[in-house]
Design a protein around this motif. Structure first.
Motif, PDB file in Angstrom:
ATOM      1  N   LEU A   1       0.831  -1.209   0.000  1.00 55.21           N
ATOM      2  CA  LEU A   1       0.000   0.000   0.000  1.00 55.21           C
ATOM      3  C   LEU A   1       0.869   1.265   0.000  1.00 55.21           C
ATOM      4  O   LEU A   1       0.912   1.989  -1.002  1.00 55.21           O
TER       5      LEU A   1
ATOM      6  N   THR B   1       3.654   1.306  -2.771  1.00 51.87           N
ATOM      7  CA  THR B   1       3.135   1.567  -4.117  1.00 51.87           C
ATOM      8  C   THR B   1       2.730   3.039  -4.249  1.00 51.87           C
ATOM      9  O   THR B   1       2.992   3.673  -5.280  1.00 51.87           O
ATOM     10  N   ALA B   2       2.120   3.580  -3.196  1.00 50.24           N
ATOM     11  CA  ALA B   2       1.728   5.005  -3.242  1.00 50.24           C
ATOM     12  C   ALA B   2       2.968   5.881  -3.460  1.00 50.24           C
ATOM     13  O   ALA B   2       2.952   6.799  -4.296  1.00 50.24           O
TER      14      ALA B   2
ATOM     15  N   CYS C   1      -5.913   4.428  -3.210  1.00 48.11           N
ATOM     16  CA  CYS C   1      -6.002   3.017  -3.602  1.00 48.11           C
ATOM     17  C   CYS C   1      -7.419   2.534  -3.293  1.00 48.11           C
ATOM     18  O   CYS C   1      -7.892   2.677  -2.161  1.00 48.11           O
TER      19      CYS C   1
ATOM     20  N   ALA D   1      -6.538  -4.125  -7.039  1.00 52.08           N
ATOM     21  CA  ALA D   1      -6.888  -2.757  -6.627  1.00 52.08           C
ATOM     22  C   ALA D   1      -6.775  -1.826  -7.824  1.00 52.08           C
ATOM     23  O   ALA D   1      -6.077  -2.126  -8.792  1.00 52.08           O
TER      24      ALA D   1
ATOM     25  N   TRP E   1      -5.904   2.392  -8.564  1.00 50.41           N
ATOM     26  CA  TRP E   1      -5.316   3.573  -7.927  1.00 50.41           C
ATOM     27  C   TRP E   1      -5.721   4.787  -8.748  1.00 50.41           C
ATOM     28  O   TRP E   1      -5.710   4.714  -9.979  1.00 50.41           O
TER      29      TRP E   1
END
Ligand code: AKG
Length: 348
Positions: free
Chosen positions: A104, A107-108, A153, A213, A215
């Motif tokens: 999470l 990746t952000a 996300c 997911a 984004w």
């Protein structure tokens, strides 16, 4: 990263393993059962206004039963787009850990191209059978942050069919986050903009499996179809921003108040124009970062936050945003039977 930069959205398959998604799903269910009245109160405020909530609670907190009845009896069918509960992480160390994970927070950070990332909020979206559409909106129009470095996300807690097959995952106006002209020429907050003429391709993440997911960038316009099925559509949205972003000051417009309950716990402590750094906006990346928020002691603070939210959120509410009542000018797809991809007037 290139796709995200160009379109403002991207899909990540198998972001979480199946076991993590089902553990998260159970935890979210538990938290929602425990905190449902917060979600009901927020929905009454957003859709019927502060005054209605105050009348319902003039002697004492209204019971979930009373709040449910108000929503059912005082709104047309399909006017409620979803039930929404903020900041699960504040009362769940398990959820907090997950948001800080490489999957999470890492990746952000990659998508934003920054080294240090803060958690802005998480939000559970429970779209029940018969719930209406999620209106076109951008997340940053609801956040009191002066930044472009913001990403959300969107994590469904179960398999979701593609929007073309009746699913209600997010649909994106591809590239709208880079449409500077929209805000520059049509940014008058008093006049909703008809974005249907701007030629954005509408894209979605297709069929999503639990653990996949999507984004989306903080400025990208997105929406979701009504839930025409017979099971609830359950998803969690987790928003991150680049460390160093400041609290908004001196803007031409103020942010939409739909998410007011989420930021009230830190807003009074961070002066406009100062970096938005607070224990309720914890640093979650890089992994060895310290000084983040802790889930400990959070129950008292959350209760206090929602009391303050009820007092401080002004205005009639329901002026739009993702889940507002709409004002007749935006979201042609109002009501459960609205067209799934209809463009309406949106406030960028
Ligand atoms: O799940 C929904 O319908 C709304 C989610 C959303 O607007 C978001 O994640 O920003």
């Amino acid at each position: 990263m290139l796709e995200f930069e160009r379109t403002g959205h991207v899909r990540t398959r198998k972001l979480l393993p199946g076991a993590a998604t089902s553990a998260l799903s159970k935890e979210v269910d538990r938290l929602y059962t425990e905190r449902e009245s917060e979600a009901l109160r927020q929905k009454v405020r957003v859709l019927l206004g502060d005054d209605r909530l105050a009348r319902a609670e003039h002697k004492s907190a209204a019971s979930p039963h009373v709040l449910r009845r108000i929503l059912r009896e005082e709104l047309p069918e399909g006017a409620v787009p979803f039930m929404q509960l903020f900041n699960l992480w504040r009362t769940s160390p398990m959820v907090h850990e997950l948001w800080r994970s490489p999957a999470l927070a890492g990746t952000a950070a990659s998508l934003l191209g920054v080294e240090r990332v803060r958690l802005y909020q998480d939000s559970y979206f429970l779209k029940r059978p018969g719930d209406g559409p999620t209106h076109w909106h951008s997340d940053l129009s609801m956040a009191p942050l002066d930044t472009n470095s913001f990403v959300t996300c969107w994590l469904p807690l179960h398999d979701v069919a593609a929007p073309d097959d009746g699913g209600s995952s997010l649909v994106f106006a591809s590239g709208s986050h880079r449409d500077v002209a929209l805000n520059f020429w049509h940014g008058d907050p008093r006049r909703p903009v008809d974005a249907s003429t701007r030629g954005y391709p509408l894209r979605d993440g297709g069929a999503l499996r639990a653990g996949d997911a999507t984004w989306h960038h903080g400025w990208v316009l997105h929406s979701a179809a009504p839930n025409m099925g017979d099971v609830p559509r359950r998803a969690v949205a987790v928003s991150f921003y680049a460390d160093g972003a400041s609290r908004l000051q001196g803007a031409l417009r103020s942010q939409h108040d739909e998410d007011a309950e989420s930021c009230v716990a830190w807003l009074g402590d961070v002066r406009p124009g100062r970096a938005a750094r607070h224990r309720w906006l914890p640093l979650v990346w890089p992994p060895d970062a310290t000084g983040g928020g802790s889930a400990r002691g959070s129950v008292g603070s959350c209760a206090e936050a929602s009391t303050r939210a009820r007092r401080s959120v002004g205005g009639a509410g329901g002026r739009g945003g993702r889940g507002g009542a709409g004002d007749g000018k935006r979201g042609r797809g109002g009501g459960a039977r609205g067209r799934r991809r209809a463009w309406g007037k949106v406030e960028p």
